[in-house]
Design a protein around this motif. Structure first.
Motif, PDB file in Angstrom:
ATOM      1  N   GLU A  15       0.847  -1.196   0.000  1.00 31.93           N
ATOM      2  CA  GLU A  15       0.000   0.000   0.000  1.00 31.93           C
ATOM      3  C   GLU A  15       0.882   1.245   0.000  1.00 31.93           C
ATOM      4  O   GLU A  15       1.896   1.299   0.673  1.00 31.93           O
ATOM      5  CB  GLU A  15      -0.904   0.023   1.237  1.00 31.93           C
ATOM      6  CG  GLU A  15      -1.942  -1.074   1.266  1.00 31.93           C
ATOM      7  CD  GLU A  15      -3.026  -0.919   0.209  1.00 31.93           C
ATOM      8  OE1 GLU A  15      -3.273   0.196  -0.272  1.00 31.93           O
ATOM      9  OE2 GLU A  15      -3.625  -1.943  -0.130  1.00 31.93           O
ATOM     10  N   ALA A  18       3.253   3.206  -5.768  1.00 31.74           N
ATOM     11  CA  ALA A  18       2.581   3.431  -7.052  1.00 31.74           C
ATOM     12  C   ALA A  18       2.612   2.188  -7.935  1.00 31.74           C
ATOM     13  O   ALA A  18       1.695   1.964  -8.727  1.00 31.74           O
ATOM     14  CB  ALA A  18       3.221   4.607  -7.779  1.00 31.74           C
ATOM     15  N   ASP A  21      -0.618  -0.108  -7.545  1.00 32.37           N
ATOM     16  CA  ASP A  21      -1.790   0.312  -8.321  1.00 32.37           C
ATOM     17  C   ASP A  21      -1.578   0.074  -9.812  1.00 32.37           C
ATOM     18  O   ASP A  21      -2.472  -0.402 -10.511  1.00 32.37           O
ATOM     19  CB  ASP A  21      -2.105   1.787  -8.068  1.00 32.37           C
ATOM     20  CG  ASP A  21      -2.632   2.036  -6.659  1.00 32.37           C
ATOM     21  OD1 ASP A  21      -3.135   1.087  -6.025  1.00 32.37           O
ATOM     22  OD2 ASP A  21      -2.538   3.188  -6.190  1.00 32.37           O
ATOM     23  N   PHE A  24      -1.971  -3.721 -10.589  1.00 34.88           N
ATOM     24  CA  PHE A  24      -3.360  -4.166 -10.620  1.00 34.88           C
ATOM     25  C   PHE A  24      -4.103  -3.581 -11.822  1.00 34.88           C
ATOM     26  O   PHE A  24      -4.923  -4.262 -12.447  1.00 34.88           O
ATOM     27  CB  PHE A  24      -4.081  -3.828  -9.313  1.00 34.88           C
ATOM     28  CG  PHE A  24      -3.710  -4.745  -8.177  1.00 34.88           C
ATOM     29  CD1 PHE A  24      -3.721  -6.126  -8.333  1.00 34.88           C
ATOM     30  CD2 PHE A  24      -3.352  -4.238  -6.947  1.00 34.88           C
ATOM     31  CE1 PHE A  24      -3.382  -6.979  -7.303  1.00 34.88           C
ATOM     32  CE2 PHE A  24      -3.006  -5.079  -5.902  1.00 34.88           C
ATOM     33  CZ  PHE A  24      -3.020  -6.452  -6.076  1.00 34.88           C
ATOM     34  N   GLU A  25      -3.797  -2.322 -12.170  1.00 38.26           N
ATOM     35  CA  GLU A  25      -4.414  -1.710 -13.349  1.00 38.26           C
ATOM     36  C   GLU A  25      -4.025  -2.480 -14.614  1.00 38.26           C
ATOM     37  O   GLU A  25      -4.866  -2.765 -15.471  1.00 38.26           O
ATOM     38  CB  GLU A  25      -3.971  -0.250 -13.472  1.00 38.26           C
ATOM     39  CG  GLU A  25      -4.572   0.476 -14.647  1.00 38.26           C
ATOM     40  CD  GLU A  25      -4.092   1.918 -14.775  1.00 38.26           C
ATOM     41  OE1 GLU A  25      -4.264   2.489 -15.867  1.00 38.26           O
ATOM     42  OE2 GLU A  25      -3.543   2.480 -13.808  1.00 38.26           O
ATOM     43  N   THR A  69       5.553  -1.441 -13.659  1.00 38.16           N
ATOM     44  CA  THR A  69       5.254  -2.571 -12.792  1.00 38.16           C
ATOM     45  C   THR A  69       6.447  -3.528 -12.760  1.00 38.16           C
ATOM     46  O   THR A  69       7.343  -3.430 -13.602  1.00 38.16           O
ATOM     47  CB  THR A  69       4.023  -3.355 -13.304  1.00 38.16           C
ATOM     48  OG1 THR A  69       4.401  -4.128 -14.453  1.00 38.16           O
ATOM     49  CG2 THR A  69       2.867  -2.425 -13.642  1.00 38.16           C
TER      50      THR A  69
END
Length: 128
Positions: A15, A18, A21, A24-25, A69
């Protein structure tokens, strides 16, 4: 923004990171998943667009997202004529999601691919 190169065999994002997120995107996007499947071997963005049957502009956007990522690694395809190109390869073999009181943690295991070594293994290219 490109992610820094890995220093270990696994990358954990949590958490507030960046990359969590972005990962997962990317995994929620069908084009990104297709690119990850096609990138089992190093390929340029143009080759990925062709393999995935998507527009080149879309492939560039998706590769940019995936580059943020721990799933995709960027390397260089060396050309003896000097026309070098960026190439991308899947950099994940396995992933695990952990849920606890601190939130979500995603650990991605390295696919064992070294983009630089792969580029140097290309025919006609040597490190000498």
């Amino acid at each position: 923004m490109k992610r820094p190169p890995r220093t270990t065999d696994a990358t954990t994002t949590t958490e507030g990171d960046a990359a969590l997120d972005a990962t997962f995107e990317a995994l929620a996007d069908a084009d990104c998943r297709a690119i990850l499947a096609a990138a089992a071997t190093p390929k340029t963005t143009s080759e990925l667009a062709d393999d995935c049957d998507i527009a080149l502009s879309t492939a560039y956007r998706k590769v940019e997202l995936l580059s943020e990522t721990p799933l995709l690694a960027e390397g260089v395809r060396f050309d003896p004529d000097g026309d070098h190109a960026a190439e991308y390869v899947r950099d994940a073999e396995d992933a695990a999601i952990e849920l606890d009181d601190d939130g979500v943690a995603l650990t991605v295991e390295d696919g064992g691919t070294d983009p630089l070594a792969a580029a140097l293994d290309s025919p006609g290219i040597s490190a000498d």
